[in-house]
Structures are given as C-alpha cells and as structure tokens.
Design a protein around this motif. Structure first.
Motif, PDB file in Angstrom:
ATOM      1  N   LEU A 134       0.811  -1.531   0.187  1.00  0.00           N
ATOM      2  CA  LEU A 134      -0.073   0.103  -0.229  1.00  0.00           C
ATOM      3  C   LEU A 134       0.961   1.364  -0.180  1.00  0.00           C
ATOM      4  O   LEU A 134       0.622   2.068  -0.756  1.00  0.00           O
ATOM      5  CB  LEU A 134      -1.124  -0.455   0.864  1.00  0.00           C
ATOM      6  CG  LEU A 134      -1.840   0.790   0.991  1.00  0.00           C
ATOM      7  CD1 LEU A 134      -3.153   0.505   0.062  1.00  0.00           C
ATOM      8  CD2 LEU A 134      -3.289   0.533   2.763  1.00  0.00           C
ATOM      9  N   HIS A 144       0.722   2.409   7.500  1.00  0.00           N
ATOM     10  CA  HIS A 144      -0.449   2.424   7.356  1.00  0.00           C
ATOM     11  C   HIS A 144      -1.692   3.611   6.995  1.00  0.00           C
ATOM     12  O   HIS A 144      -1.358   4.232   7.276  1.00  0.00           O
ATOM     13  CB  HIS A 144      -0.947   1.983   8.460  1.00  0.00           C
ATOM     14  CG  HIS A 144       0.215   0.435   9.092  1.00  0.00           C
ATOM     15  ND1 HIS A 144       0.233  -0.915   8.886  1.00  0.00           N
ATOM     16  CD2 HIS A 144       1.669   0.557   9.950  1.00  0.00           C
ATOM     17  CE1 HIS A 144       1.295  -1.084   9.766  1.00  0.00           C
ATOM     18  NE2 HIS A 144       1.976  -0.444   9.989  1.00  0.00           N
ATOM     19  N   PRO A 145      -2.656   2.619   6.666  1.00  0.00           N
ATOM     20  CA  PRO A 145      -3.094   3.634   6.248  1.00  0.00           C
ATOM     21  C   PRO A 145      -3.910   4.257   7.366  1.00  0.00           C
ATOM     22  O   PRO A 145      -4.285   4.091   8.769  1.00  0.00           O
ATOM     23  CB  PRO A 145      -4.507   2.914   5.303  1.00  0.00           C
ATOM     24  CG  PRO A 145      -4.017   1.291   6.014  1.00  0.00           C
ATOM     25  CD  PRO A 145      -3.125   2.140   6.177  1.00  0.00           C
ATOM     26  N   TRP A 149     -10.813   4.995   5.273  1.00  0.00           N
ATOM     27  CA  TRP A 149      -9.825   4.690   3.805  1.00  0.00           C
ATOM     28  C   TRP A 149     -11.629   5.011   3.698  1.00  0.00           C
ATOM     29  O   TRP A 149     -12.665   5.494   4.799  1.00  0.00           O
ATOM     30  CB  TRP A 149     -10.236   2.868   4.074  1.00  0.00           C
ATOM     31  CG  TRP A 149     -11.877   2.477   5.273  1.00  0.00           C
ATOM     32  CD1 TRP A 149     -11.106   2.407   6.745  1.00  0.00           C
ATOM     33  CD2 TRP A 149     -12.876   2.191   4.955  1.00  0.00           C
ATOM     34  NE1 TRP A 149     -12.614   2.418   6.819  1.00  0.00           N
ATOM     35  CE2 TRP A 149     -13.647   1.271   5.972  1.00  0.00           C
ATOM     36  CE3 TRP A 149     -13.611   1.426   3.385  1.00  0.00           C
ATOM     37  CZ2 TRP A 149     -14.553   0.989   6.176  1.00  0.00           C
ATOM     38  CZ3 TRP A 149     -14.662   0.244   3.424  1.00  0.00           C
ATOM     39  CH2 TRP A 149     -15.234   0.327   5.136  1.00  0.00           C
ATOM     40  N   LYS A 185     -12.429   0.342  -3.195  1.00  0.00           N
ATOM     41  CA  LYS A 185     -12.093   0.769  -1.868  1.00  0.00           C
ATOM     42  C   LYS A 185     -10.811   1.243  -1.504  1.00  0.00           C
ATOM     43  O   LYS A 185      -9.651   1.016  -2.054  1.00  0.00           O
ATOM     44  CB  LYS A 185     -12.187  -0.424  -1.136  1.00  0.00           C
ATOM     45  CG  LYS A 185     -13.626  -0.923  -0.606  1.00  0.00           C
ATOM     46  CD  LYS A 185     -13.066  -1.801   0.739  1.00  0.00           C
ATOM     47  CE  LYS A 185     -14.365  -2.740   0.642  1.00  0.00           C
ATOM     48  NZ  LYS A 185     -14.563  -3.398   2.253  1.00  0.00           N
ATOM     49  N   PHE A 194      -7.744   3.157   0.521  1.00  0.00           N
ATOM     50  CA  PHE A 194      -7.491   3.191   1.794  1.00  0.00           C
ATOM     51  C   PHE A 194      -5.950   4.583   1.755  1.00  0.00           C
ATOM     52  O   PHE A 194      -5.624   4.454   0.718  1.00  0.00           O
ATOM     53  CB  PHE A 194      -6.424   2.206   1.828  1.00  0.00           C
ATOM     54  CG  PHE A 194      -7.096   0.642   2.533  1.00  0.00           C
ATOM     55  CD1 PHE A 194      -7.782   1.122   3.340  1.00  0.00           C
ATOM     56  CD2 PHE A 194      -7.860   0.051   1.577  1.00  0.00           C
ATOM     57  CE1 PHE A 194      -8.757  -0.231   3.744  1.00  0.00           C
ATOM     58  CE2 PHE A 194      -8.959  -0.768   1.432  1.00  0.00           C
ATOM     59  CZ  PHE A 194      -9.231  -0.657   2.928  1.00  0.00           C
TER      60      PHE A 194
END
Length: 336
Positions: free
Chosen positions: A234, A258-259, A262, A284, A286
C-alpha cells in the motif's frame, strides 16, 4: 448430533459470550446479536478458497491507494480577542513592575541622555511606545486593562508603533539629515494569493493546513488515488500514485506505512447489467498521510488524465467533494 458440531459450538461459546450471561451489561447484550466475531472465519476461508479455485468469479472490490497530501501551517494562528487583550495587559503590567528600577542605572543625572529620556516620557506618558499612553505613576495607574477590541491590542498596531519609534530614533541620531531612515516592516499575514483567492498557490492561508485535491477526467474532485498493482504494498502504491498524479517536482514525506482512513464506493447497476447479471466491482480506497515540504504540484506530465488541482483548507473541501466521500475522510483531517 456429531462430536465435531458439539466442538464447534463450544469454540463459538468461548468466542461469543451468552446474551443471558449475568456478567454482560445490558448495552452489550443488545449489541451481541449484531456483532461479528471470528467464529465466522471458517466460512470466510471456504469462500476465499472457492474464489481462488474458480477463475470466473470476479473480485467484489478493487483496492486503491490514496494520498492525503498536506502542507502544514507556516505561521502561528490568529489570536482570539481575549488573548490579544490579555497579552496587552501583561505588557502594561511589566511596565509597572519595571518602573521602580531607577532610570539612573542607565542615564547619569543631568546628562543629555537623561534629559532626552524625560522628554520622551512626557510625550509618551510611558517608556514603551507599543502599549499606548499610560502612566504607572498617574492617579489612573490602576486602569491598566484594555477594553476588548481596542486597537492597541492588535499586533499590527503594536508593530507599527515600534517601527515608528525606531525610525524616529534612527533619524534623530543620524548624521546624514538628507536621507530618512526606514525600518523594514514584517511581512503581512495576508498574502497576494489570499487577496486573489488563488487556490493553486501554496502561499495562501499560511496559518492553516492545506490539502491537495485533483480533478479527474470525468470532472470529479478527489484525493490522488489509483489501484494497487500486483506485487505492490500500500505504501509503494501510494508513492507511485503521487508521482503519477502530481508529478515529481515536490519534496514530500509519508508519515507512516499504514492507512489513516478509507472510503468504499459501490457503483450503481444499470438495467442492462441486471439483465445480463454482470456486476461491476466496487472500489475501496485506503488513504495514507503525506506531508508537503517544498515544490509544487504539476499535472502536465500526469498519467491519470487529471485536469486540475487545488490546495484547500478542511472547510473548503466540502464544496468540491462528494458528500459521502467527504463524510468518510473529514475526521482524518486537521481542524487547523
């Protein structure tokens, strides 16, 4: 009933407490029926296994990496009226406390410097020009507070008073009387970009956080985002997305791996899709947080067909973003 089903029930009872358990509060009892626990994991695993084995089954969602790129505040925020009045009160209080310290520590009695100081005190009624006309030895010395909203509490007024005082002192002591000394003023808080409302400029709203929005070829405004490609994490997908959308002429820093939020999007199905039972996958997104250090966005070489970009504060985003989109991302944005 088989022993395997009994064992599954015992495991489920461990993962999910009983609704009638006296140790469970009433609010939890009401929501236990709506909670999804890991006891459903075997069903999910069997579904994923059948999906991997059947190539005709399409994924329900396309995973996208989004970037919340922000330019942090460049200057301090505006003071509230009460803060301005209280700060001014502290300055006058300091003036009162400093007056008992004899001026003859600085000036010898009867010297020209001493006489000049006495003359300025008579003109100003105070030693400090930026706190207005106030005499701590006067009968009104107790009245050292300032009314809310008075011009003397405005930082611009105080700065101008100090600059004029410095200019008068410099001109009085200058040997070249043909040239007037000018003291440089601080830069204003309101820039030309603010006056023109140039939403592409990074020089606007210097006391606020600005966020980068891009406009897709269909005309929708969004944060930069694109599908995650095979073999990408990601974080790598977010870095690639930012380079492909806003160019490489920016010095940016990703806050983490890390997101921070979302957004899910399910496309509407047309009548033709219902007739043929073709279901388009949803999306989706993120979002990863990134900071702008230097440079500027450049869409001239973007590979995503983007048409325009803007740098906007949090409250300005609602004018351009979809209602559901903004509702999902607003809580991960700074208020200032």
């Amino acid at each position: 009933m088989s022993s395997g089903s009994n064992g599954a029930r015992r495991v489920a009872s461990l993962l999910r407490p009983s609704i009638i358990d006296s140790g469970v509060c009433r609010s939890c009892q009401e929501t236990l029926g709506r909670r999804s626990y890991s006891s459903a994991a075997p069903a999910i695993e069997s579904t994923s296994a059948s999906t991997a084995a059947d190539p005709a089954v399409k994924p329900a969602y396309i995973i996208n990496a989004g970037v919340v790129l922000s330019r942090p505040p460049q200057i301090t925020r505006e003071l509230e009226p009460f803060e301005k009045a209280f700060f001014f009160y502290q300055k006058r209080l300091n003036e009162r406390l400093a007056l008992p310290f004899t001026k003859y520590f600085y000036f010898k009695r009867g010297t020209p410097a001493d006489e000049d100081w006495k003359k300025k005190i008579q003109e100003r009624r105070t030693a400090a020009r930026d706190i207005g006309k106030y005499n701590a030895y006067d009968s009104d010395a107790w009245n050292d507070e300032l009314l809310l909203g008075a011009k003397e509490s405005e930082p611009e007024h105080q700065i101008e008073a100090l600059v004029q005082d410095a200019e008068s002192t410099a001109n009085a002591t200058s040997q070249d009387t043909s040239k007037k000394e000018e003291i440089p003023r601080p830069y204003p808080r309101i820039t030309e970009a603010d006056k023109k409302n140039d939403q592409k400029s990074l020089d606007r709203l210097l006391s606020r956080t600005l966020y980068l929005l891009v406009q897709s070829k269909e005309g929708h405004w969004k944060f930069p985002s694109s599908p995650v490609e095979s073999g990408e994490t990601l974080r790598l997908a977010a870095e690639r997305t930012l380079a492909q959308s806003a160019g490489v002429n920016m010095n940016t820093w990703f806050v983490g791996f890390h997101p921070v939020g979302w957004h899910s999007f399910n496309p509407r199905r047309s009548k033709a899709d219902n007739a043929t039972e073709i279901e388009a996958p949803g999306s989706k997104i993120f979002f990863l947080k990134s900071r702008m250090m230097a440079g500027q966005a450049d869409l001239s070489v973007n590979t995503q067909g983007l048409k325009d970009f803007k740098w906007l504060a949090k409250e300005e985003l609602a004018q351009y973003l979809n209602t559901q989109y903004y509702s999902n991302i607003k809580n991960m944005l700074a208020d200032r």
